[in-house]
Design an enzyme around this catalytic site. Structure first.
Site, PDB file in Angstrom:
ATOM      1  N   GLU A 100       0.840  -1.193   0.000  1.00  0.00           N
ATOM      2  CA  GLU A 100       0.000   0.000   0.000  1.00  0.00           C
ATOM      3  C   GLU A 100       0.878   1.247   0.000  1.00  0.00           C
ATOM      4  O   GLU A 100       1.927   1.285   0.646  1.00  0.00           O
ATOM      5  CB  GLU A 100      -0.907  -0.009   1.237  1.00  0.00           C
ATOM      6  CG  GLU A 100      -1.941   1.099   1.291  1.00  0.00           C
ATOM      7  CD  GLU A 100      -2.938   0.877   2.426  1.00  0.00           C
ATOM      8  OE1 GLU A 100      -3.369  -0.276   2.642  1.00  0.00           O
ATOM      9  OE2 GLU A 100      -3.266   1.863   3.117  1.00  0.00           O
ATOM     10  N   ASP A 102       0.232   5.346   0.572  1.00  0.00           N
ATOM     11  CA  ASP A 102      -0.840   6.186   1.119  1.00  0.00           C
ATOM     12  C   ASP A 102      -0.573   7.677   1.084  1.00  0.00           C
ATOM     13  O   ASP A 102       0.483   8.131   1.530  1.00  0.00           O
ATOM     14  CB  ASP A 102      -1.043   5.887   2.620  1.00  0.00           C
ATOM     15  CG  ASP A 102      -1.713   4.568   2.890  1.00  0.00           C
ATOM     16  OD1 ASP A 102      -2.315   4.009   1.972  1.00  0.00           O
ATOM     17  OD2 ASP A 102      -1.617   4.107   4.035  1.00  0.00           O
ATOM     18  N   GLU A 104      -2.963  10.468   3.029  1.00  0.00           N
ATOM     19  CA  GLU A 104      -4.148  10.711   3.836  1.00  0.00           C
ATOM     20  C   GLU A 104      -4.121  12.169   4.298  1.00  0.00           C
ATOM     21  O   GLU A 104      -3.089  12.656   4.771  1.00  0.00           O
ATOM     22  CB  GLU A 104      -4.222   9.782   5.051  1.00  0.00           C
ATOM     23  CG  GLU A 104      -4.526   8.342   4.689  1.00  0.00           C
ATOM     24  CD  GLU A 104      -4.755   7.478   5.918  1.00  0.00           C
ATOM     25  OE1 GLU A 104      -5.685   6.668   5.897  1.00  0.00           O
ATOM     26  OE2 GLU A 104      -3.984   7.607   6.892  1.00  0.00           O
TER      27      GLU A 104
END
Length: 290
Positions: A100, A102, A104
Site C-alpha cells: 500500500e 498512502d 491521507e
C-alpha cells in the site's frame, strides 16, 4: 500501405514497452464502491465528488490494477471546519500481506492547517509514517498529488514537488512493493477517534455534509490484467530514457533532491526515522541509509 503497417506495428511495440497512458474519465476508469449515493461522477466524467455526513462517508476505486506507474490526481479538500474527517487517496493490493502507498489528509479546525499523512506498506507491514504541512490552502483550489512507483523507489509529490522518497532497500532485507498489482482507492470518512489532535477534537456534524472533489486523473502505468502486465517486462521498459515510459527508470535529479530537502526541512512535522522512542530496539534498517 506497407509504411502504414510499419507505423502501426511501431505504435503497438511502443505501448508494449512503456505501458499505458490514461488521461482518465471517472465514469470510465473508476467505480463508486460505497456511500449510498454520496459519491457522484459529474460533468460527463470529468469531476468526482465524495461526501460525508453523520450516517456515512463514501469511496471509489479504479477499475484497473497497476504494477508500477505514475499516478496523478487533482484534489480539492473539505473546506472550513474539517476536524475529524480523513480524505484518503492511495494504492493498495489485496490479502493479508498487502502492499500500500498512502496519501491521507487529516482535517482540522477552521484556520488550522491540514496534515498530509503518508505511509508505505510492504507485505502487510507499515509503520513508515511521514507527515507534512502544506505550503498552500488545499481547500481553496485543486492541487495535484502524485505517486511515482517504479522498481527503484516510490516518490510522493505535490504539484510536481517531491515531498517523500521511499527507496528500494531489498538489498538490506527491507521488503519492497514490486510483485502485487494495486488499485487506486479514495474515501472520505469520519475518524474523529484519532484524526485531529489525537482524537481530542471531534467532528462537528452541524457542518455536514463534508465534500472533497477530484479531477484530472492521469495514469502513466503498467496495467495488470489476467495475470500479465501491459508492459512487456520491467527490464525492457526501463530501457526507455525519454517519453511516456521514462517514469519506469526515473530517479530524482539534483533539482528534485533539492526540492525534497526543502520540503522536509520546512514542512515535515513527523518522520518515523527520527522517532527513536517508538523503536527502542533500533530504527528500521532503511532509516540508516543515506
Amino acid at each position: 500501405m506497407a509504411f502504414s503497417s510499419a507505423v502501426s506495428f511501431l505504435v503497438l511495440l511502443l505501448i508494449s514497452v512503456v505501458g499505458i497512458v490514461s488521461a482518465g474519465k471517472f465514469n470510465q476508469d473508476f467505480d463508486i464502491t460505497w456511500g449510498d449515493g454520496r459519491g457522484k461522477i459529474l460533468n460527463n466524467g470529468d469531476l468526482l465528488t465524495l461526501s460525508l455526513d453523520k450516517a456515512s462517508g463514501s469511496g471509489f476505486q479504479s477499475k484497473n490494477e497497476y504494477l508500477f506507474g505514475k499516478i496523478d490526481m487533482q484534489l480539492k479538500l473539505v473546506a472550513g471546519n474539517s476536524a475529524g474527517t480523513v480524505t484518503a487517496y492511495y494504492l493498495s493490493s489485496k490479502g493479508s500481506t498487502w502492499d500500500e502507498i498512502d496519501f491521507e489528509f487529516l482535517g482540522n479546525l477552521s484556520g488550522d492547517p491540514y496534515i498530509l499523512h503518508t505511509n508505505v506498506f510492504s507485505q502487510g507491514k507499515g509503520n513508515r509514517e511521514q507527515q507534512f504541512y502544506l505550503w498552500f490552502d488545499p481547500t481553496a483550489d485543486f492541487h495535484t498529488y502524485s505517486i511515482l512507483w517504479n522498481p527503484q523507489h516510490i516518490v510522493f509529490s505535490v504539484d510536481g514537488t517531491p515531498i517523500r522518497e521511499f527507496k528500494n532497500a531489498e538489498s538490506i532485507g527491507v521488503p519492497y512493493p514490486k510483485s502485487q498489482p494495486m488499485r487506486i482507492f479514495s474515501s472520505l470518512w469520519n475518524a474523529d477517534d484519532w484524526a485531529t489532535r489525537g482524537g481530542l477534537v471531534k467532528t462537528d456534524w452541524t457542518q455536514a455534509p463534508f465534500t472533497a472533489s477530484y479531477r484530472n486523473f492521469k495514469a502513466d502505468a503498467c496495467i495488470w490484467s489476467s495475470g500479465s502486465s501491459s508492459c512487456s517486462s520491467a527490464s525492457s521498459a526501463t530501457s526507455s530514457s525519454s517519453g511516456a515510459g521514462s517514469w519506469l527508470s526515473q530517479e530524482l535529479e539534483s533539482t528534485g533532491q533539492e526540492r525534497l530537502r526543502w520540503v522536509q526541512k520546512n514542512y515535515m512535522i513527523y518522520n518515523y526515522c527520527s522517532d527513536a522512542k517508538r523503536f527502542p530496539q533500533g530504527l528500521p534498517p532503511e532509516c540508516n541509509r543515506s
